[in-house]
Motif scaffolding. Structure first.
Motif, PDB file in Angstrom:
ATOM      1  N   ARG A 177      43.706  29.953  69.588  1.00  0.00           N
ATOM      2  CA  ARG A 177      43.951  29.319  68.544  1.00  0.00           C
ATOM      3  C   ARG A 177      42.808  27.653  68.146  1.00  0.00           C
ATOM      4  NH1 ARG A 177      46.826  24.454  68.750  1.00  0.00           N
ATOM      5  NH2 ARG A 177      48.015  24.410  66.203  1.00  0.00           N
ATOM      6  N   VAL A 178      42.399  27.347  69.100  1.00  0.00           N
ATOM      7  CA  VAL A 178      41.176  26.535  69.197  1.00  0.00           C
ATOM      8  C   VAL A 178      40.053  26.876  68.097  1.00  0.00           C
ATOM      9  CG1 VAL A 178      39.685  26.236  70.972  1.00  0.00           C
ATOM     10  CG2 VAL A 178      40.219  24.871  69.883  1.00  0.00           C
ATOM     11  N   MET A 179      39.850  28.487  68.243  1.00  0.00           N
ATOM     12  CA  MET A 179      38.725  28.350  67.779  1.00  0.00           C
ATOM     13  C   MET A 179      38.848  28.649  66.078  1.00  0.00           C
ATOM     14  SD  MET A 179      36.316  28.733  70.804  1.00  0.00           S
ATOM     15  CE  MET A 179      35.145  28.905  69.736  1.00  0.00           C
ATOM     16  N   SER A 180      40.530  28.167  66.133  1.00  0.00           N
ATOM     17  CA  SER A 180      39.926  28.814  64.176  1.00  0.00           C
ATOM     18  C   SER A 180      40.356  27.702  64.097  1.00  0.00           C
ATOM     19  CB  SER A 180      40.623  29.395  63.923  1.00  0.00           C
ATOM     20  OG  SER A 180      42.045  29.982  64.688  1.00  0.00           O
ATOM     21  N   THR A 181      41.173  26.266  64.185  1.00  0.00           N
ATOM     22  CA  THR A 181      42.215  25.299  63.991  1.00  0.00           C
ATOM     23  C   THR A 181      41.339  23.606  64.394  1.00  0.00           C
ATOM     24  OG1 THR A 181      43.102  25.042  66.291  1.00  0.00           O
ATOM     25  CG2 THR A 181      44.186  26.015  64.425  1.00  0.00           C
ATOM     26  N   GLY A 182      40.078  24.380  65.652  1.00  0.00           N
ATOM     27  CA  GLY A 182      39.254  23.247  66.106  1.00  0.00           C
ATOM     28  C   GLY A 182      39.443  22.422  67.115  1.00  0.00           C
ATOM     29  N   THR A 183      38.997  21.510  67.972  1.00  0.00           N
ATOM     30  CA  THR A 183      39.858  20.373  68.503  1.00  0.00           C
ATOM     31  C   THR A 183      40.148  19.161  67.621  1.00  0.00           C
ATOM     32  OG1 THR A 183      37.992  19.873  68.997  1.00  0.00           O
ATOM     33  CG2 THR A 183      38.454  20.737  70.614  1.00  0.00           C
ATOM     34  N   ALA A 184      39.735  19.069  66.815  1.00  0.00           N
ATOM     35  CA  ALA A 184      40.222  17.411  65.828  1.00  0.00           C
ATOM     36  C   ALA A 184      41.966  17.931  65.624  1.00  0.00           C
ATOM     37  CB  ALA A 184      40.315  16.793  64.898  1.00  0.00           C
TER      38      ALA A 184
ATOM     39  N   ILE B  54      38.787  13.996  72.576  1.00  0.00           N
ATOM     40  CA  ILE B  54      39.174  14.977  72.553  1.00  0.00           C
ATOM     41  C   ILE B  54      38.431  16.045  72.013  1.00  0.00           C
ATOM     42  CG2 ILE B  54      40.766  16.974  72.536  1.00  0.00           C
ATOM     43  CD1 ILE B  54      42.650  14.894  73.867  1.00  0.00           C
ATOM     44  N   ALA B  55      38.578  15.300  69.946  1.00  0.00           N
ATOM     45  CA  ALA B  55      37.913  16.226  68.786  1.00  0.00           C
ATOM     46  C   ALA B  55      36.476  16.172  68.976  1.00  0.00           C
ATOM     47  CB  ALA B  55      38.166  14.701  68.382  1.00  0.00           C
ATOM     48  N   ARG B  56      36.236  15.662  70.053  1.00  0.00           N
ATOM     49  CA  ARG B  56      34.545  15.712  69.847  1.00  0.00           C
ATOM     50  C   ARG B  56      34.207  17.261  70.955  1.00  0.00           C
ATOM     51  NH1 ARG B  56      34.402  10.230  70.617  1.00  0.00           N
ATOM     52  NH2 ARG B  56      33.967   9.775  72.571  1.00  0.00           N
ATOM     53  N   THR B  57      35.027  17.195  71.824  1.00  0.00           N
ATOM     54  CA  THR B  57      35.027  18.764  72.378  1.00  0.00           C
ATOM     55  C   THR B  57      34.565  19.711  71.812  1.00  0.00           C
ATOM     56  OG1 THR B  57      36.034  17.769  74.206  1.00  0.00           O
ATOM     57  CG2 THR B  57      36.022  20.114  74.334  1.00  0.00           C
ATOM     58  N   SER B  58      33.794  20.193  72.446  1.00  0.00           N
ATOM     59  CA  SER B  58      33.368  21.452  71.533  1.00  0.00           C
ATOM     60  C   SER B  58      34.992  22.812  71.648  1.00  0.00           C
ATOM     61  CB  SER B  58      32.252  22.709  71.570  1.00  0.00           C
ATOM     62  OG  SER B  58      32.390  23.158  72.906  1.00  0.00           O
ATOM     63  N   PRO B  59      34.987  23.659  70.235  1.00  0.00           N
ATOM     64  CA  PRO B  59      36.728  24.488  70.423  1.00  0.00           C
ATOM     65  C   PRO B  59      36.005  25.666  72.077  1.00  0.00           C
ATOM     66  CG  PRO B  59      35.574  24.231  68.089  1.00  0.00           C
ATOM     67  CD  PRO B  59      34.315  23.166  68.692  1.00  0.00           C
ATOM     68  N   ASP B  60      34.867  26.060  71.699  1.00  0.00           N
ATOM     69  CA  ASP B  60      34.291  26.891  73.012  1.00  0.00           C
ATOM     70  C   ASP B  60      34.664  26.341  74.332  1.00  0.00           C
ATOM     71  OD1 ASP B  60      33.060  29.314  73.686  1.00  0.00           O
ATOM     72  OD2 ASP B  60      31.878  27.634  74.907  1.00  0.00           O
ATOM     73  N   SER B  61      33.941  24.368  75.067  1.00  0.00           N
ATOM     74  CA  SER B  61      34.412  24.006  75.636  1.00  0.00           C
ATOM     75  C   SER B  61      35.793  24.606  75.970  1.00  0.00           C
ATOM     76  CB  SER B  61      33.930  22.759  75.621  1.00  0.00           C
ATOM     77  OG  SER B  61      32.549  23.130  76.138  1.00  0.00           O
ATOM     78  N   PHE B  62      36.936  24.458  75.119  1.00  0.00           N
ATOM     79  CA  PHE B  62      38.233  23.680  75.542  1.00  0.00           C
ATOM     80  C   PHE B  62      38.717  24.789  75.465  1.00  0.00           C
ATOM     81  CE2 PHE B  62      42.691  24.034  73.752  1.00  0.00           C
ATOM     82  CZ  PHE B  62      42.859  21.672  74.306  1.00  0.00           C
ATOM     83  N   SER B  63      38.341  26.187  75.042  1.00  0.00           N
ATOM     84  CA  SER B  63      39.001  27.348  75.444  1.00  0.00           C
ATOM     85  C   SER B  63      38.423  28.218  76.527  1.00  0.00           C
ATOM     86  CB  SER B  63      38.736  28.620  73.953  1.00  0.00           C
ATOM     87  OG  SER B  63      38.931  29.331  74.558  1.00  0.00           O
ATOM     88  N   LYS B  64      37.372  27.590  77.002  1.00  0.00           N
ATOM     89  CA  LYS B  64      36.725  28.422  78.158  1.00  0.00           C
ATOM     90  C   LYS B  64      37.391  27.224  79.543  1.00  0.00           C
ATOM     91  CE  LYS B  64      32.603  30.120  77.087  1.00  0.00           C
ATOM     92  NZ  LYS B  64      31.501  29.728  76.078  1.00  0.00           N
ATOM     93  N   GLY B  65      38.155  26.042  79.493  1.00  0.00           N
ATOM     94  CA  GLY B  65      39.030  25.191  80.368  1.00  0.00           C
ATOM     95  C   GLY B  65      39.538  25.897  80.252  1.00  0.00           C
ATOM     96  N   GLN B  66      40.673  26.093  78.932  1.00  0.00           N
ATOM     97  CA  GLN B  66      41.987  26.543  79.426  1.00  0.00           C
ATOM     98  C   GLN B  66      42.185  27.736  79.810  1.00  0.00           C
ATOM     99  OE1 GLN B  66      44.270  25.070  78.402  1.00  0.00           O
ATOM    100  NE2 GLN B  66      44.848  24.704  76.404  1.00  0.00           N
ATOM    101  N   LEU B  67      41.398  28.656  79.627  1.00  0.00           N
ATOM    102  CA  LEU B  67      41.095  30.128  80.023  1.00  0.00           C
ATOM    103  C   LEU B  67      40.708  30.193  82.193  1.00  0.00           C
ATOM    104  CD1 LEU B  67      39.135  32.495  77.676  1.00  0.00           C
ATOM    105  CD2 LEU B  67      41.927  32.459  78.495  1.00  0.00           C
TER     106      LEU B  67
END
Ligand code: MLT
Length: 266
Positions: free
Chosen positions: A140-147, A175-188
């Motif tokens: 989801r974060v890849m489309s919504t963004g981290t903000a 958190i909003a400055r984190t890239s969606p990609d890093s957010f996503s990989k962290g969750q996984l």
């Protein structure tokens, strides 16, 4: 405050390296950066060497290529210590995801630890339901963004009385400055972590379990149960704090940490 760029091979980590003395390593949670330890860096750099990295993909550190595991993060931290010429055992203090990395660091490099601080973190891995929720969040974060995610996360990170504080606003921005990609990989990466509960009785170094009294992500009860499994452990609960105890109530947090550090290492 001195920042260093420390090579870990493929990439580098941006690292605060401040003060002199026995080494304290502070490892941030997800999806944050070193600034969550602001008050600990200021306090402990007076009489310790404080090493506080931005993990790869967070804060100012560039992301690794491809997926990574929490065990890879522990390896990066050992390389970081080598690069910084730290050869004595360190006190490793990990907040939440940083705590998950702490268990891995203990497993891979037990002789590099003098003490361990498990802060607002848990030893158990995720249930199947939580793993699923993380996969959904990672997509989801890849489309919504981290903000958007940042605003949604705040009420679970801070206790109610700190939710409207300047600190909460700063964390929201981080958190909003984190890239969606890093957010996503962290969750996984977190969804695939191992259950560290059976490792706890093997941990010989003095270990502090410390948690905010209103932590909704890591309950004080669960942390106390984890503490009872580690032979040489101390448990501390921090008043007026949620999941980000070191930031929300740094005065009590630092006092508990000093008391623990004074009890000595193995
Ligand atoms: C953290 O603060 O690092 C996260 O809440 C950990 C998690 O999502 O399990």
């Amino acid at each position: 405050m001195e920042r260093k760029r420390v090579s870990t091979g493929e990439k580098h980590l941006e690292v605060v390296d401040a003060g002199e003395g026995p080494v304290l390593v502070f490892v941030h949670g997800f999806p944050l950066d070193h600034s969550v330890w602001h008050y600990q860096i200021c306090e402990f750099a007076r009489d310790y060497r404080v090493i506080c990295p931005d993990l790869a993909g967070y804060g100012s550190s560039p992301a690794k290529s491809g997926h990574w595991s929490l065990s890879d993060v522990a390896t990066d931290l050992a390389i970081m210590l080598d690069e910084l010429k730290v050869d004595q055992p360190v006190c490793f203090c990990g907040l939440s995801m940083g705590g998950y990395v702490g268990w891995e660091f203990w497993r891979q490099f037990p002789t590099r630890l003098s003490q361990l601080v498990a802060c607002d973190t848990r030893a158990a891995n995720d249930s199947a339901q939580v793993q699923r929720a993380r996969r959904v969040s990672a997509n989801r974060v890849m489309s919504t963004g981290t903000a958007k995610v940042a605003e949604e996360m705040l009420p679970r990170l801070f206790c109610e009385s700190n939710l409207s504080s300047e600190l909460a606003k700063r964390i929201c921005d981080t958190i909003a400055r984190t890239s969606p990609d890093s957010f996503s990989k962290g969750q996984l990466a977190m969804s695939k972590r191992e259950d560290a509960t059976s490792w706890l009785p093997e941990i010989e170094v003095p270990t502090l379990f410390i948690v905010g009294e209103f932590d909704e992500i890591t309950s004080p009860d669960e942390m106390q149960s984890n503490a009872e499994l580690v032979p040489n452990s101390t448990f501390a609960q921090i008043a007026n704090a949620g999941h980000l105890a070191p930031l929300e109530n740094h005065v009590d947090f630092n006092r508990a940490m000093r008391l623990f550090l004074a009890t000595g290492s193995k």
